[in-house]
Each structure stands twice: as C-alpha cells, then as structure tokens.
Enzyme design. Structure first.
Site, PDB file in Angstrom:
ATOM      1  N   THR A  27      49.943  32.919  50.915  1.00 16.25           N
ATOM      2  CA  THR A  27      49.456  33.573  49.689  1.00 16.25           C
ATOM      3  C   THR A  27      49.595  35.091  49.759  1.00 16.25           C
ATOM      4  OG1 THR A  27      47.409  34.023  48.468  1.00 16.25           O
ATOM      5  CG2 THR A  27      47.144  33.417  50.765  1.00 16.25           C
ATOM      6  N   ASP A  28      49.713  35.714  48.604  1.00 20.58           N
ATOM      7  CA  ASP A  28      49.747  37.188  48.559  1.00 20.58           C
ATOM      8  C   ASP A  28      48.427  37.790  49.040  1.00 20.58           C
ATOM      9  OD1 ASP A  28      48.143  36.523  46.356  1.00 20.58           O
ATOM     10  OD2 ASP A  28      49.463  37.449  44.858  1.00 20.58           O
ATOM     11  N   GLU A  29      47.353  36.970  49.048  1.00 25.06           N
ATOM     12  CA  GLU A  29      46.034  37.511  49.430  1.00 25.06           C
ATOM     13  C   GLU A  29      45.986  37.970  50.879  1.00 25.06           C
ATOM     14  OE1 GLU A  29      42.538  35.609  48.081  1.00 25.06           O
ATOM     15  OE2 GLU A  29      43.426  35.052  46.165  1.00 25.06           O
ATOM     16  N   TYR A  51      38.610  33.309  52.918  1.00 22.47           N
ATOM     17  CA  TYR A  51      39.778  32.479  52.601  1.00 22.47           C
ATOM     18  C   TYR A  51      41.070  33.189  53.032  1.00 22.47           C
ATOM     19  CZ  TYR A  51      43.785  31.009  49.786  1.00 22.47           C
ATOM     20  OH  TYR A  51      45.056  30.648  49.388  1.00 22.47           O
ATOM     21  N   LYS A  72      43.919  32.202  55.892  1.00 11.06           N
ATOM     22  CA  LYS A  72      45.350  32.009  55.603  1.00 11.06           C
ATOM     23  C   LYS A  72      46.189  32.952  56.475  1.00 11.06           C
ATOM     24  CE  LYS A  72      47.064  29.701  52.849  1.00 11.06           C
ATOM     25  NZ  LYS A  72      47.539  28.286  52.903  1.00 11.06           N
TER      26      LYS A  72
HETATM   27  P1  NAD Z   1      44.143  22.682  46.129  1.00 11.42           P
HETATM   28  O1  NAD Z   1      42.796  23.095  46.580  1.00 11.42           O
HETATM   29  O2  NAD Z   1      44.349  22.306  44.705  1.00 11.42           O
HETATM   30  O3  NAD Z   1      44.654  21.444  47.018  1.00 11.42           O
HETATM   31  C1  NAD Z   1      44.471  21.391  48.403  1.00 11.42           C
HETATM   32  C2  NAD Z   1      44.817  19.980  48.872  1.00 11.42           C
HETATM   33  O4  NAD Z   1      44.723  19.951  50.303  1.00 11.42           O
HETATM   34  C3  NAD Z   1      43.871  18.884  48.336  1.00 11.42           C
HETATM   35  O5  NAD Z   1      44.607  17.774  47.889  1.00 11.42           O
HETATM   36  C4  NAD Z   1      43.012  18.538  49.548  1.00 11.42           C
HETATM   37  O6  NAD Z   1      42.543  17.190  49.529  1.00 11.42           O
HETATM   38  C5  NAD Z   1      43.996  18.784  50.685  1.00 11.42           C
HETATM   39  N1  NAD Z   1      43.325  19.063  51.966  1.00 11.42           N
HETATM   40  C6  NAD Z   1      42.323  19.963  52.188  1.00 11.42           C
HETATM   41  N2  NAD Z   1      41.943  19.922  53.483  1.00 11.42           N
HETATM   42  C7  NAD Z   1      42.737  19.011  54.091  1.00 11.42           C
HETATM   43  C8  NAD Z   1      42.842  18.528  55.416  1.00 11.42           C
HETATM   44  N3  NAD Z   1      42.039  18.991  56.396  1.00 11.42           N
HETATM   45  N4  NAD Z   1      43.777  17.602  55.707  1.00 11.42           N
HETATM   46  C9  NAD Z   1      44.591  17.113  54.726  1.00 11.42           C
HETATM   47  N5  NAD Z   1      44.518  17.501  53.445  1.00 11.42           N
HETATM   48  C10 NAD Z   1      43.605  18.445  53.132  1.00 11.42           C
HETATM   49  O7  NAD Z   1      45.115  23.865  46.547  1.00 11.42           O
HETATM   50  P2  NAD Z   1      46.350  24.524  45.754  1.00 11.42           P
HETATM   51  O8  NAD Z   1      45.830  25.501  44.777  1.00 11.42           O
HETATM   52  O9  NAD Z   1      47.271  23.445  45.316  1.00 11.42           O
HETATM   53  O10 NAD Z   1      47.018  25.357  46.939  1.00 11.42           O
HETATM   54  C11 NAD Z   1      47.960  24.745  47.804  1.00 11.42           C
HETATM   55  C12 NAD Z   1      48.384  25.740  48.854  1.00 11.42           C
HETATM   56  O11 NAD Z   1      48.963  26.875  48.230  1.00 11.42           O
HETATM   57  C13 NAD Z   1      47.243  26.270  49.727  1.00 11.42           C
HETATM   58  O12 NAD Z   1      47.716  26.404  51.044  1.00 11.42           O
HETATM   59  C14 NAD Z   1      46.930  27.632  49.132  1.00 11.42           C
HETATM   60  O13 NAD Z   1      46.410  28.503  50.108  1.00 11.42           O
HETATM   61  C15 NAD Z   1      48.307  28.062  48.661  1.00 11.42           C
HETATM   62  N6  NAD Z   1      48.322  28.977  47.513  1.00 11.42           N
HETATM   63  C16 NAD Z   1      47.754  28.614  46.326  1.00 11.42           C
HETATM   64  C17 NAD Z   1      47.857  29.475  45.238  1.00 11.42           C
HETATM   65  C18 NAD Z   1      47.262  29.131  43.896  1.00 11.42           C
HETATM   66  O14 NAD Z   1      47.335  29.947  42.979  1.00 11.42           O
HETATM   67  N7  NAD Z   1      46.702  27.944  43.700  1.00 11.42           N
HETATM   68  C19 NAD Z   1      48.528  30.698  45.363  1.00 11.42           C
HETATM   69  C20 NAD Z   1      49.043  31.057  46.619  1.00 11.42           C
HETATM   70  C21 NAD Z   1      48.980  30.170  47.675  1.00 11.42           C
HETATM   71  O1  DAU Z   2      46.743  35.134  44.762  1.00 15.39           O
HETATM   72  C1  DAU Z   2      46.903  33.831  45.246  1.00 15.39           C
HETATM   73  C2  DAU Z   2      45.554  33.153  45.309  1.00 15.39           C
HETATM   74  O2  DAU Z   2      45.170  32.921  43.957  1.00 15.39           O
HETATM   75  C3  DAU Z   2      45.551  31.847  46.090  1.00 15.39           C
HETATM   76  O3  DAU Z   2      45.850  32.104  47.431  1.00 15.39           O
HETATM   77  C4  DAU Z   2      44.195  31.144  45.984  1.00 15.39           C
HETATM   78  O4  DAU Z   2      44.267  29.869  46.598  1.00 15.39           O
HETATM   79  C5  DAU Z   2      43.862  30.971  44.522  1.00 15.39           C
HETATM   80  O5  DAU Z   2      42.567  30.416  44.393  1.00 15.39           O
HETATM   81  C6  DAU Z   2      43.928  32.315  43.797  1.00 15.39           C
HETATM   82  O6  DAU Z   2      42.875  33.211  44.261  1.00 15.39           O
HETATM   83  P1  DAU Z   2      42.102  34.174  43.248  1.00 15.39           P
HETATM   84  O7  DAU Z   2      40.815  34.560  43.836  1.00 15.39           O
HETATM   85  O8  DAU Z   2      42.993  35.257  42.735  1.00 15.39           O
HETATM   86  O9  DAU Z   2      41.947  33.117  42.036  1.00 15.39           O
HETATM   87  P2  DAU Z   2      40.697  32.701  41.135  1.00 15.39           P
HETATM   88  O10 DAU Z   2      41.234  31.714  40.139  1.00 15.39           O
HETATM   89  O11 DAU Z   2      39.490  32.326  41.902  1.00 15.39           O
HETATM   90  O12 DAU Z   2      40.360  34.063  40.385  1.00 15.39           O
HETATM   91  C7  DAU Z   2      41.354  34.776  39.655  1.00 15.39           C
HETATM   92  C8  DAU Z   2      40.710  36.061  39.146  1.00 15.39           C
HETATM   93  O13 DAU Z   2      39.693  35.725  38.184  1.00 15.39           O
HETATM   94  C9  DAU Z   2      39.995  36.862  40.205  1.00 15.39           C
HETATM   95  O14 DAU Z   2      40.137  38.251  39.934  1.00 15.39           O
HETATM   96  C10 DAU Z   2      38.541  36.452  40.083  1.00 15.39           C
HETATM   97  C11 DAU Z   2      38.405  36.215  38.593  1.00 15.39           C
HETATM   98  N1  DAU Z   2      37.420  35.184  38.200  1.00 15.39           N
HETATM   99  C12 DAU Z   2      37.473  33.967  38.803  1.00 15.39           C
HETATM  100  C13 DAU Z   2      36.570  32.990  38.500  1.00 15.39           C
HETATM  101  C14 DAU Z   2      36.620  31.637  39.178  1.00 15.39           C
HETATM  102  C15 DAU Z   2      36.469  35.477  37.227  1.00 15.39           C
HETATM  103  O15 DAU Z   2      36.439  36.577  36.643  1.00 15.39           O
HETATM  104  N2  DAU Z   2      35.582  34.491  36.900  1.00 15.39           N
HETATM  105  C16 DAU Z   2      35.562  33.278  37.508  1.00 15.39           C
HETATM  106  O16 DAU Z   2      34.667  32.439  37.174  1.00 15.39           O
END
Ligand code: NAD
Ligand code: DAU
Length: 343
Positions: free
Chosen positions: A130-132, A155, A159
C-alpha cells in the site's frame, strides 16, 4: 495483454480486491487456474465469488496464512507456481482500536507464506502492499518507489514490516518477490467499513455520513478493475526484486467525494456530519506510477467520475449483499467506532 497460465495461489481472495482479482483472472485468462486461500475473517465473504464456485479452474481452501504447514501442503497439493498475496487485516481504524491481528496476519502471516513459497519453489510471489507505507504528504509532491518507508498507523507499520520481510526473502534466498504498492481502491464488493462504500450505504439508507476532522484529507482513487489489470500485467511481465507503484492521479478530498455520492444518490448535504478525527490521520497520499506506465505499458482506464457512478449503482442494485453485513459483527464495530457521534 500477456496471457496468464498455470496455477495461481491467491490469498485473501474472499475480500474486496482479492475477489475482484480472482474474477478478473478466471474471466480474462482462460489458461490460468486459481486456488483461493482465505481464513474468512469478518472481511472475507464467500458470496463475493458465489457465481464462480462451480468453475473447474477454481478451488477455495479455508486456511490461515500464518499456518506455514497448511500453506506448504496447499501449495504442494495444487502445484501452484505463483502466489498473489492479498490476505491482510486492512482497515486503519480497526488497527488503531486493536493492532494484534495486524501484526499476526500482516507480518507473521507474510513470513510464513514467504517461507512456504521458498520451500516449494514458487516462481513468482506478488506481495500486495500500500502507499500508506510511505507515510503522509503535504499539499505537493508524490511518493516514488524509492521514497523512505515512514508508516504512521499500526496498519501501515504492519504492512511496511511485511514489505521489508518480502524484500529480505528476495535478497537472502533469491525468492522471486515483486512488491506492489497501490492507492485507495474502490468498486464492487468493498466492505462498508471503508470510506466510499460507507458513504454510499449510509446515503442510500438516509443515515448521517461521518467525515473525520475537516474532511480535507486527500486520497488517490483507483478503480479495482484497473488495479486487477495492473496486477495481472506485473505477474506476467514484472521483474523480481522490483517495487511497482500503482496509482491513478485521481486525487480527491474526502468531503468532495462524499458530496459527489450525495448527488449521485439524490440525498441532501444535511446528511454530512463532521466527527472526531482519526488519530495520526495521514493528510494526503499520491503516487508516482511512471515506472509501471513506462516499463509495463499500463495505464488506468476508468475515470473516477465514471467509476464512482458505477459503484453507486452496484451498491444500489445489491442491497442484500450489504444488508447482511450490516446485520452482523459490523453493528458492534460501528457502534464502537462512531458511537453517537453521527446522530
Ligand atoms: P479486505 O479486508 O477486503 O480482505 C482481506 C481478506 O483477507 C479477507 O477475505 C480475509 O478473510 C482474508 N484474511 C485476513 N486474514 C487472513 C489470514 N490470517 N489468513 C488468510 N486469509 C486472511 O482487504 P482488501 O481491501 O481487499 O485489501 C487486500 C490487500 O490489498 C491487503 O493486503 C491490503 O493491505 C492491500 N491494499 C488495499 C487497498 C484498498 O484500498 N482496499 C489499497 C492498497 C493496498
Ligand atoms: O491508501 C491505501 C489504503 O487505503 C489501504 O492500504 C487500506 O487498506 C485502505 O483501507 C485505505 O486506507 P484509508 O485509511 O485511506 O481508507 P479509509 O476508507 O479508511 O479512509 C479513506 C479516507 O476517508 C481517510 O482520509 C479517512 C476518511 N474517513 C474514513 C472513514 C471510514 C472518514 O472521513 N470517515 C470515515 O468514516
């Protein structure tokens, strides 16, 4: 498009991005098979892939990535040549409430999976990050693949820990690891704890939309289908040992996104509620994704305006999918996270 072939082990394939990736591979790469390894935590939902259960090129195995022995056996039994590692605890707010599971799955689980991959001779290990991990930006600037890792939330720290472990397995053992770092994804099947689906679901139900702090925090938004295309491209043509940023350039302030969702759902801006800010809230993320564009000829195809409209329509058309989630564990989480703050 370069065709994917052979057996790919996808971890976390019942989650948001993982399930979209499994569907992408099975529908656009006919020579590829997928083994989906998922623990089915609160975020893993078998209904995300119910339509593909009968596909002979698809197998689901319930397992924990931390269980090195089980993962090794699964890799051997299915003869997987590549791993795409999505499985993680993924929500920043939950990591602030309780970080244990983030360390366990994201750090220890990644190490266990890397070790199993090494022992079984896997030929590609795509680690989804992730960019985070780069930390936070001010008004200007972008993160390149060489930017230092300065994670701010538990988190993001977990990562970053996984990233450096994956890198170490490449350097020490020659495991063909590639690390990808993407920005905020959105699209169908995203769990409603995340910002965009939370805003959509609350707007559809005419519930308040909780905006942290001043709402001027900026995120870069990438449609999940574009992300999946990038990952397939990297899996087939990326270089082991490299890091690839996967961005979109679609930077938006949270408040603007929430207002757009209210307009798309025909709801009033009186639903907006400024609530207590997230501790350690990163102000802005933005990626330099020149490398994947130049080296692998990938660019996103779905403009944010179109993708957001399609996503609103998906949630409008699938109330059963999110109503089931809202009736479960999520209710207790929502109460704990937001309390009376959104009333
Ligand atoms: P998500 O939370 O929707 O899904 C996570 C999945 O992993 C679930 O199906 C869960 O059951 C499974 N899981 C969790 N712990 C596990 C374990 N110990 N063993 C096996 N399975 C397990 O997540 P997402 O949003 O789809 O993100 C997927 C990946 O992409 C993550 O690694 C996250 O850090 C990364 N990522 C997500 C975003 C985003 O915007 N959603 C952005 C950047 C990176
Ligand atoms: O940037 C990549 C990341 O994006 C991933 O690595 C993470 O898995 C994913 O959850 C996401 O993280 P963020 O913290 O950026 O996403 P989130 O959807 O939680 O929040 C997006 C923005 O919105 C952030 O600035 C917080 C704000 N927010 C979020 C929630 C849940 C609110 O203002 N209100 C809310 O209730």
């Amino acid at each position: 498009m370069t065709e994917l072939c052979g057996t790919i082990l996808v971890t976390g394939g019942m989650g948001f991005i993982g399930s979209n990736f499994v569907r992408h591979v099975l529908t656009t790469h006919p020579a590829a098979r997928v083994v989906n390894l998922d623990k089915l935590t609160y975020a893993g939902n078998p209904r995300n892939l119910a339509d593909l259960e009968a596909d002979p090129r698809y197998v689901f195995v319930r397992a924990d990535v931390c269980d090195e022995k089980a993962v090794t056996e699964i890799l051997e039994v299915h003869g997987a040549e590549a791993i795409v590692h999505f499985a993680a605890e993924s929500h920043v707010d939950r990591s602030i409430l309780q970080a244990d599971d983030f360390i366990r799955t994201n750090v220890q689980g990644t190490r266990a999976l890397l070790e199993a991959a090494r022992r079984t001779g896997v030929r590609r290990f795509l680690h989804i990050s992730t960019d985070e991990v780069y930390g936070s930006l001010g008004r200007s600037g972008v993160f390149t693949e060489d930017s230092p890792l300065l994670p701010n939330s538990p988190y993001a720290a977990s990562k970053a820990g996984a990233d450096v472990m994956a890198r170490a397995y490449h350097v020490t053992y020659g495991l063909p690891v590639i690390i990808t770092r993407t920005c905020n994804n959105y699209g169908p099947y995203q769990f409603p704890e995340k910002f965009i689906p939370l805003m959509i679901v609350n707007a559809l139900r005419e519930e308040p939309l909780p905006i942290y702090g001043d709402g001027l925090y900026v995120r870069e938004w990438l449609h999940v289908e574009d992300h999946c295309r990038a990952l397939a491209r990297i899996l087939s043509a990326g270089q082991p040992g490299e890091v690839y940023n996967i961005g979109s350039g679609e930077e938006r302030a949270n408040l603007d996104v929430a207002r757009q969702i209210l307009a798309l759902t025909g709801r009033s801006e009186t639903l907006l509620r400024h609530v207590k800010d997230r501790p350690g809230h990163d102000r802005r993320y933005a990626l330099d994704w020149t490398k994947i564009r130049h080296d692998l000829d990938w660019t996103p195809t779905i403009p944010f305006r179109d993708g957001l409209g399609q996503t609103v329509e998906w949630y409008r058309a699938h109330p059963a999918w999110w109503l089931e989630i809202l009736s479960g564990e999520y209710r207790a989480y929502y109460q704990r996270q937001y309390g009376e703050g959104t009333k």
